[in-house]
Enzyme design. Structure first.
Site, PDB file in Angstrom:
ATOM      1  CG  ASP A   1      47.553  -2.256  89.015  1.00 42.16           C
ATOM      2  OD1 ASP A   1      46.854  -3.533  88.962  1.00 42.16           O
ATOM      3  OD2 ASP A   1      47.408  -1.350  88.352  1.00 42.16           O
TER       4      ASP A   1
ATOM      5  CG  ASP B   1      48.409   1.792  83.720  1.00 42.42           C
ATOM      6  OD1 ASP B   1      49.583   1.281  84.006  1.00 42.42           O
ATOM      7  OD2 ASP B   1      47.481   1.286  83.140  1.00 42.42           O
TER       8      ASP B   1
ATOM      9  CB  SER C   1      47.636   5.890  75.039  1.00 40.11           C
ATOM     10  OG  SER C   1      46.728   5.192  75.061  1.00 40.11           O
TER      11      SER C   1
ATOM     12  CD  GLU D   1      52.069  -6.075  83.588  1.00 39.06           C
ATOM     13  OE1 GLU D   1      51.633  -5.009  83.850  1.00 39.06           O
ATOM     14  OE2 GLU D   1      53.202  -5.930  82.990  1.00 39.06           O
TER      15      GLU D   1
HETATM   16  C1  GLA Z   1      46.242  -2.131  82.978  1.00 38.68           C
HETATM   17  C2  GLA Z   1      45.800  -1.543  84.139  1.00 38.68           C
HETATM   18  C3  GLA Z   1      46.689  -1.249  85.060  1.00 38.68           C
HETATM   19  C4  GLA Z   1      47.363  -2.814  85.525  1.00 38.68           C
HETATM   20  C5  GLA Z   1      47.782  -3.432  84.286  1.00 38.68           C
HETATM   21  C6  GLA Z   1      48.195  -4.964  84.424  1.00 38.68           C
HETATM   22  O1  GLA Z   1      47.469  -1.544  82.327  1.00 38.68           O
HETATM   23  O2  GLA Z   1      45.440  -0.203  83.610  1.00 38.68           O
HETATM   24  O3  GLA Z   1      46.063  -0.812  86.178  1.00 38.68           O
HETATM   25  O4  GLA Z   1      46.253  -3.590  86.178  1.00 38.68           O
HETATM   26  O5  GLA Z   1      46.706  -3.365  83.292  1.00 38.68           O
HETATM   27  O6  GLA Z   1      49.262  -4.908  85.146  1.00 38.68           O
END
Ligand code: GLA
Length: 382
Positions: free
Chosen positions: A37, A170, A125, A34
């Site tokens: 990315d 995501d 979403s 988490e």
């Molecule tokens: C959101 C962002 C992702 C990532 C998460 C945390 O979902 O869209 O790119 O950074 O937070 O891991």
């Protein structure tokens, strides 16, 4: 009624004919990795059954016309004259803009959109809408579906058109997810590895019924802090800093920046360790790594919330639970737990009751399996 029948029925009623295509793109839950990315690090999400669906048919002009079934709202735009505005249609327009910017020749279409990925819950979403829209354009325009390319363009739509500075996780999992598997994504190279879920355990999503508040500013602040830490070490991203580097030189950093860096560096290590554990079918180690991830997100990265902490504590108290953590950006939304399959139903009922008693909120607890990424799921024979 399934969302597939619902979207097809609505299309038929509104357009007086069967749709030529139905596309689907999933939400996701991140098992571990988490806030790594955007540090060029590692993430381990899986696509879930909750998804966005679009039923559509091509148009002969360059217009897109969509009815959002759940909002009961129409949107219409011209591919030759895209203009930024506000509202849900920006995700579709952003995709049209990003793909056209990249040189794709897009055709118009009309359709109906529905879905069951809750908004603002940390289940992504928006990436689901983006990847469903991309599949809709693919269906009528006929280009190759190369997941990493599609994900990068979806991220560009969200960053530059919608104005949210998200990372790549995501869109990547929505584009490339695989049934029964989590996906290890190297967010620098975008190489992926499918990792099967261990036997005998299930993934449970625990929605706290709280929604993230000022997430954009806090998210952007975390990004800046991570960039500052990487800059201090003279590397492009925190991906390039090891735990040993941090131990040796961490004292040079501001205390808050040091904790932010410690989360990212340790989370990358945990994510790779989680993959190794899963490959050995070792669900217990995976669970312990998820627990450690939550503590790091709570104390070092400071993106949890009282509701998420309560949910994770209650989940963790249940004998069937092997590990639990907040998932997604944080500040509200969902937690994820790894639970012995035989105890999953009891876990869901008992944790829901305990959470209700502790907070007065009504949680939604869902046992989920890993689903496929975005796809054209139905195509009318021509
Ligand atoms: C959101 C962002 C992702 C990532 C998460 C945390 O979902 O869209 O790119 O950074 O937070 O891991």
């Amino acid at each position: 009624m399934s969302l597939l029948s619902r979207v097809v029925d609505a299309f038929t009623a509104l357009y007086d004919g069967e749709p030529d295509f139905v596309v689907r793109a999933p939400g996701r839950v991140n098992l571990i990795g988490e806030h790594t990315d955007y540090n060029d690090g590692f993430v381990l999400p899986m696509a879930i059954e909750r998804a966005v669906w679009i039923a559509l048919r091509p148009r002969s002009d360059r217009r897109v016309r969509v009815y959002a079934l759940d909002l009961e709202e129409w949107a219409e735009f011209d591919l030759n004259a895209l203009r930024q505005d506000k509202g849900w249609a920006e995700y579709l327009k952003g995709v049209a803009w990003a793909w056209q910017e990249a040189g794709y020749v897009l055709h118009g279409w009309e359709g109906v959109l529905t879905g069951d990925v809750p908004r603002g819950a940390g289940l992504s979403s928006s990436a689901a809408v983006e990847m469903a829209t991309a599949r809709a354009f693919q269906a009528v325009s006929g280009f190759a579906w190369e997941p990493a390319t599609m994900a990068r363009l979806g991220q560009r739509a969200e960053n530059a058109w919608v104005g949210v500075r998200c990372g790549i996780m995501d869109q990547m999992i929505a584009a490339a997810g695989r049934r029964g598997h989590a996906l290890l994504i190297d967010c620098r190279s975008l190489e992926t590895q499918s990792v099967p879920l261990p036997e005998g355990v299930v993934v449970v999503i625990l929605d706290t019924a709280t929604r993230r508040g000022l997430v954009d500013s806090a998210y952007n602040e975390r990004r800046r802090q991570c960039e500052a830490a990487a800059h201090h070490f003279g590397v492009p991203a925190l991906r390039d800093v090891s735990a040993a580097d941090l131990a040796a030189r961490g004292h040079e950093l501001d205390e808050v920046i040091r904790r932010r860096a410690r989360h990212v560096i340790s989370e990358n290590d945990r994510t790779l360790a989680a993959v190794a554990a899963m490959r050995q079918g070792d669900a217990h180690t995976l669970g312990r790594l998820m627990d450690a991830s939550h503590i790091s997100l709570r104390d070092d990265f400071e993106v949890s919330s009282p509701a998420l902490d309560t949910m994770v504590t209650l989940a963790r108290r249940h004998p069937g639970c092997l590990g639990a953590r907040m998932t997604g950006a944080g500040f509200g939304g969902c937690a994820v737990a790894l639970v012995a399959a035989a105890q999953a139903e009891a876990f869901a009922a008992e944790v829901a009751a305990a959470y209700r008693a502790a907070t007065g909120l009504e949680p939604t607890i869902t046992i989920t399996t890993a689903a496929d990424g975005a796809a054209i799921v139905r195509q009318r024979p021509l």
